[in-house]
Design an enzyme around this catalytic site. Sequence first.
Site, short mmCIF file in Angstrom:
data_model
loop_
_atom_site.label_atom_id
_atom_site.label_comp_id
_atom_site.label_asym_id
_atom_site.label_seq_id
_atom_site.Cartn_x
_atom_site.Cartn_y
_atom_site.Cartn_z
CB THR A 97 -0.93 0.03 1.25
OG1 THR A 97 -0.09 -0.03 2.42
CG2 THR A 97 -1.91 -1.13 1.26
CD GLU B 24 12.71 0.12 12.83
OE1 GLU B 24 13.61 0.90 12.54
OE2 GLU B 24 12.94 -1.08 13.17
CD GLU B 25 14.09 -4.30 13.85
OE1 GLU B 25 14.64 -4.10 12.77
OE2 GLU B 25 14.59 -4.00 14.94
CG HIS C 63 11.05 -0.18 16.31
ND1 HIS C 63 11.24 -1.53 16.44
CD2 HIS C 63 12.28 0.35 16.21
CE1 HIS C 63 12.54 -1.80 16.40
NE2 HIS C 63 13.20 -0.68 16.28
#
Lengths: 710, 710
Positions: free
Chosen positions: A263, A386-387, A338
Site C-alpha cells: 500500500t 519497524e523491523e 518502535h
Amino acid sequence: MQWTKVLGLGLGAAALLGLGIILGHFAIPKKSNSPAPSISAPQDLDLEILETVMGQLDAHRIRENLRELSREPHLASSPRDEDLVQLLLQRWKDPESGLDSAEAFTYEVLLSFPSQEQPNVVDIVGPTGDIIHSCHRTEENVTGEQGGADVIQPHAAYAPSGTPQGLLVYANHGTEEDFKELQTQGIKLEGTIALTRYGGVGRGDKAVNAAKHGVAGVLVYTDPADINDGLSSPSETFPNSWYLPPSGVERGSYYKYFGDPLTPYLPATPSSFRLDLANVSGFPPIPTQPIGFQDARDLLCQVNVSVYNLLELRNSSNVLGIIHGAVEPDRYVLYGNHRDSWVHGAVDPSSGTAVLLELSRVLGTLLKKGTWRPRRSIVFASWGAEEFGLIGSTEFTEEFFNKLQERTVAYINVDIAVFANATLRVQGTPPVQSVVFSATKEIRSPGPGDLSIYDNWIRYFNRSSPVYGLVPSLGSLGAGSDYAPFIHFLGISSMDIAYTYDQSKTSARIYPTYHTAFDTFDYVDKFLDPGFSSHQAVARTAGSIILRLSDSFFLPLKVSDYSETLRSFLQAAQQDLGALLEQHSISLGPLVTAVEKFEAEAAALGQRISTLQKGSPDPLQVRMLNDQLMLLERSFLNPRAFPEERYYSHVLWAARTGSVATFPGLSNACSRAMDTASGSEAWAEVQRQLSIVVTALEGAAATLRPVADL
Amino acid sequence: MQWTKVLGLGLGAAALLGLGIILGHFAIPKKSNSPAPSISAPQDLDLEILETVMGQLDAHRIRENLRELSREPHLASSPRDEDLVQLLLQRWKDPESGLDSAEAFTYEVLLSFPSQEQPNVVDIVGPTGDIIHSCHRTEENVTGEQGGADVIQPHAAYAPSGTPQGLLVYANHGTEEDFKELQTQGIKLEGTIALTRYGGVGRGDKAVNAAKHGVAGVLVYTDPADINDGLSSPSETFPNSWYLPPSGVERGSYYKYFGDPLTPYLPATPSSFRLDLANVSGFPPIPTQPIGFQDARDLLCQVNVSVYNLLELRNSSNVLGIIHGAVEPDRYVLYGNHRDSWVHGAVDPSSGTAVLLELSRVLGTLLKKGTWRPRRSIVFASWGAEEFGLIGSTEFTEEFFNKLQERTVAYINVDIAVFANATLRVQGTPPVQSVVFSATKEIRSPGPGDLSIYDNWIRYFNRSSPVYGLVPSLGSLGAGSDYAPFIHFLGISSMDIAYTYDQSKTSARIYPTYHTAFDTFDYVDKFLDPGFSSHQAVARTAGSIILRLSDSFFLPLKVSDYSETLRSFLQAAQQDLGALLEQHSISLGPLVTAVEKFEAEAAALGQRISTLQKGSPDPLQVRMLNDQLMLLERSFLNPRAFPEERYYSHVLWAARTGSVATFPGLSNACSRAMDTASGSEAWAEVQRQLSIVVTALEGAAATLRPVADL
C-alpha cells in the site's frame, strides 16, 4: 533499527550544524505551578518543572522496564507483540501516571516469515551431490534464551523462496563494484551462490546487484572484523563479552523501500487498495539467506540454498498516547520508538521503549497530580513492524498526512537508546541543533567526573562551525529508523538520539549482537550499560528536549542554523562540481543568490525574534512567528523532485548516491550525467535539479520574511 | 478567461452546496473605528465599515477605469500591457488611496504569436490550384478600433506552423466521437482539412483528435447558432446589437495545460531550467487556425491553410499589492484578475480589472485615512499572460508555493466581471458558499425592484439543498481562469464571481464578442452594462466577501457545507456505479464510512464553533479553530493521485471525463475500466482511486476533530 541504510548518510556525512545557546537567549521565567493556565497566557518553560522531571527519571525503573519488555521475543504481529500493546495501553491509561488518552491503531500489513514447516537450509554439497555440511538452522542456545519456539529462524525478510544450487563465489559487500571486479577477474558469476558480508550497501542491494550478473542465490554473513573487532571464539564472545557468538546471525528486512509493500502512499487499513504481488517492487530478486560467521568460514565449493519464506498479511499496531496542550493543543511534539524486535530485542528497540515508558511515567505523574500541563500537546508513539521496513510509522504518516504536516513541531526518535555508554550521538536537521545543545549542557554525563553530556559529547563527535567554533556534530538523518517518513515524506524537523561507543576503541559496525538472538536483557545489563546510567542520560536528554519544545513560549527551533548547511552544500558544489558544470554551461549563480537570500532572511528573522523577546510579546504574535519556525522545513519538500524515490521529497536530505556532499538532487544528477555529452537528457536533469533546489531555497526564504511582506 | 475548459465542469455540473446564514450565527459587534488595534484584540467585522465600503464603490469610477484600461489593445507582454503594469503600480502606491505596498513580479515565459511578416492564410483553391477565395486576415474595421497595428491577427496560440492543403471535411465540434462518426460514414480523413466549430471540447483537443485520424490541418469557427442566437447579418450584429459581426474571430490559447509551457512546476525566472521545445507536451499537433463565420460559410472543397505562428520568450508581469493585517498579518485574503487581453478586452478581462481598481481605491482610501485596517492581510493581484494559459498566476503559485499554501484563507477571482446584467453567477468550493450568501443578501440587486442580489440570483440559478431548502446554486471550478492553480495545485478555497445573462433569453455560449476585436468599451457601455450597475454589484459582492474574510474574528468558511457535496458524490457513485462495482467485487462501504465520518466531524465542529461564539473566546483559541477551517481544503490535495494530470491534485475537483457526477478519480477510472475484464490494471486503478478518496476524506475528517484528540 535498520542499520545498513544509515551508512551512506550517517555520522560521517555532512554534519554541518551550528550552536545556539538558546537558554541564554530565551529568558525563561521561574513561575509557580499553574495546572489550569489561562488560555492566552504567555506560558513558558518552567525550570522547576524541568528540574523535577530530570530528577525523577529513574535508571532503576528503566532497567525494570527493559527486563519486562525483553522478557520474551516480540516479533511484529506475534502474540507477545500484542501483549506489549496492552502493556503500553495500560501504562498510558494509568490513573496515577498515565496520559490524557491512549489508543491502538491497527493496520493490516504484508510481513515475511521463514516457514515453520520447512526451515531455510544452506548445505555444502560434495562432487557427487552428497551433503558435506549443513549450516546451523538456529543460533546456538548459549544463555537458555536462544532455544524458544518464538525465536524466529534467521531469514532475509521479503527474499523470495527458491532452492538454487551452485558454486560459491565470495563477493565482499555485494556492491556493484564488487561484482564488476569479479567479472574483471574472469570469474563466471552465472548460476553461482554469492557469499557477501553485511555492510557497504543496503541488505537488499546485494541481491539486486548479484542478480544483474546472473547469480542464483545470495548468502550474507556478519564478519568478525566488522562487528567483533576480529574476535570470534566462544570464549571471547557473549556471554563472556559483548561480542557476537559464532552462531549469531543478523536478521533484517531486505525490502528496498519502507512502509507496507502493498500500500505505498496509502494507509494499510483493511479496505485499502493493495498492489497485486506481481506489481510490488523493491523485494530482492533472488533467494537470499543470512548466516553466522561460524558457518561462513566453513563454506566451500558447491552450495545448496533453500529458502522457504512466506509472505503473510498480519495485523500490526501503533500505540499512541497524548498529553493535551494547555494553550496550543494543536501543536504536537511527537516522540516515538518502535516496539517490535527480531528476537528479544533488548537493545533494539526495547532500550528505547524502556526510556519511553519512564518518560511517560514521569510526565504522566506530574499531569495526573495537576502540577503541570504543557503549553503544546505531547504525543507518545510506539510503532509496530519497524523491523520489516518502518511500517507502522509510515502507515501512520500516510493516514494522517495533513494533520501531522500542519501541526507537528518536531519528531523525536529514540530507537536503540544505548549502543554503548561512551557518549551521546544525535542525528537531526539543523533547526533542532540548538535545543539539543541547550538540553545537553544542563545534564550531567554518566560516568566519572563532572562533565555535562554536551561536554562529554564534544570529545567524541565534533566539528568546527564557522558560526559557533568547536561544537558537537550532529549526523544527518538517513532512513535507519522511524524518523524517515517524518523528515522525508512530511518535512517535519526530526532527530534521533542515542548513547553510543567510542569509535577509537572499537571498529564494530554496530553493537555486535544486533538483530540476533543474543540481544537480551543480560547483554545490556552486563555489557552495554550496567547501572543504566546511559539509559537515564538519554531519558533526561529526550525529556528536556520534549519539555523545551512543548513548553517554551518561543519555539526553540533555530532556523538560521540551516544557513551553515546550505553554505557548505554550496561550497561543495562550487569546489567539486563547479568546473564540470561550467564545461556544460551550467551556472551556479542562481544557487549562490538563493543561499545568500536564505542566509539574510534567516538572520533578519533571528533579529526580530530577539527584539520581540525583549518586549512582552502578544501570544498571537509569537504564534505567528512560531509558525514560521515550525513550517520552514516543509518549504524544502517537493513531491515532484524525485518521482522514482518513493517517499523521498526533501530536497536537502534525500538519499545521496553521488559522491559530492552537496544537494542530493544535484549530486546524483551530476554523477549520472558525468559521462554523457552536453545537451543530453542527463544534463537537462542536472539543470532541472538545480532549479528545484533554487526554487525551494527561494521559497523557504520567502516564508522567513516578515509575514505581511509580499 | 479561457472559456472552453469550463464547459465540462461548469454550472451544469455538480453544484451541490448548502446555505449558511453566517451573519446570524456570527454576532458582529458594532464598534468604533480603531486604526491601530491592540494586536490580540478580538477585532471583528465592523458593519459600519462594511456599509461605508458598499456606499463608496462607485459605478461611474468603474466605467472610467474600464475606459482607460480598454483604450488600447493590451496583449500579454505588449508595450501597452507594460503601461498598465505602471498604471496599477501608480494606483496602488497612491498616497491618498493606495495600499501598504505594491510590486511587479516579472517572469520570462513562452508565448505564441502570428508572424507579422507572414500572416496566417486560409485560401480556397480551385481544381487547377488557383486561389478562388481568401479568408479575411483581419476582422472588419467596424468601429474604427479594429484596424490598429496592435490588433493581433486571429491565431491559434501554440499551434505549430505549417502549410497543409487538402479537402475540407466538416467535423462538428471536433470531438473524438465526431471523427469516429465521420469514419463510420466512410469519409476519408487522411490529409484533409477539418472544419470544426468552437465548443464541445477544449480548443486544443480538436487538433489532437483530428491528428489521430491523419487530418492535416484544423480550422475552428464560431457558429452563429452557438454565440449569436442564430443571427448573422451585419445589421443584426455589433455595433447594432451585442452579437458578433460576421468577420469576428475568437482567439485563444490552444495549449492543453496551464502555466508557462517550458517550466512546469518551476517559476519562469530567467535562470529556471527550461524544457527543450522537443520535450514540451500539450501543444496542438497540427496547424490550426480560427476563422469567422462569414468565412466558414464560404469554405468549399480544397483548402489551403498557412500558419506562421512564432514562439517567443517574453517578459510578463504580475502586479501584487498588499494591505497588511493588523492582527493576523500572516493570513492572506487573495483577490485577483488577469490584466492581459487578446485585443482591447473591455469585457475580458478589463471589466474585472476596473472593479479591482475601484475596490482597491475604496479600501486604500480608508486605510490611508487611518479609519480602518483589516484583521488579516488583503492581497490584490493583477496577473499577466492569462490568455496564453493562466501563466502569471501559475508561475506565482510555483514561486511561492509553501508560503501561499500555509497562509492563504481564500482566493477570490473576478475575471470577466460582467457577461451581461441579469444575475450574479458564482463558482466556488463549498466552504465559500456561506460567505457569498451572507454578502449577497445584504446588497441590493441592480435593476428595478428592491430585490437583494441573493434574491435575484436564486431566480436564475438554484437548487434544492437537503440542508437549506431552495438556495442559489454555485457552479464548480474548472480551469477557466486564474483560480485554477489556487484550487487544483495548492488546495486553497476559491471562488469566481461575475454578473451574467438570463439563459432563458439567449443560448449564447458566452458573450458574443469574446476574444475578438469587437470586445470594446462601447460594447460594454451600450449593450452589456449601461450605467455600470452590474459592475457595481460585482464590486460590492466581492468587497463584502473580502471584508468578511479579512475582518471576521471567526473565519466565515463553513466546512460542513462540504458534507452535501460528498453525500451527493457518494449517492451518484452508489446509483450509477454501484452495480458495476459490485460485479467486480469492489465495495463502496469504506467510502460510505468515510463520508459519514466527515459529516459527523464537520457537524461536531460546527457545534463547537457555535458554543465558542456564545462565550468570549480567546484570540488564540479562535486562531486554532480558524486554522482548521482554512486548512480543510488542503486535506483534499494529493499530488500523487493523478500523476498524468499536470497541476491537478485536488481529489474532489480534478477534471472529470467520466460521465458520472461523482469523485473524479473514481468516475474517470470507472469509465476507463468499464470495458475491461475483472482483474485488469484498469480495475486495479479503480480500487486505487477509491482508496485515495477514502484516505483523503478520512484524513480531512481527522483534521476537523478537536485538535488535541488523536
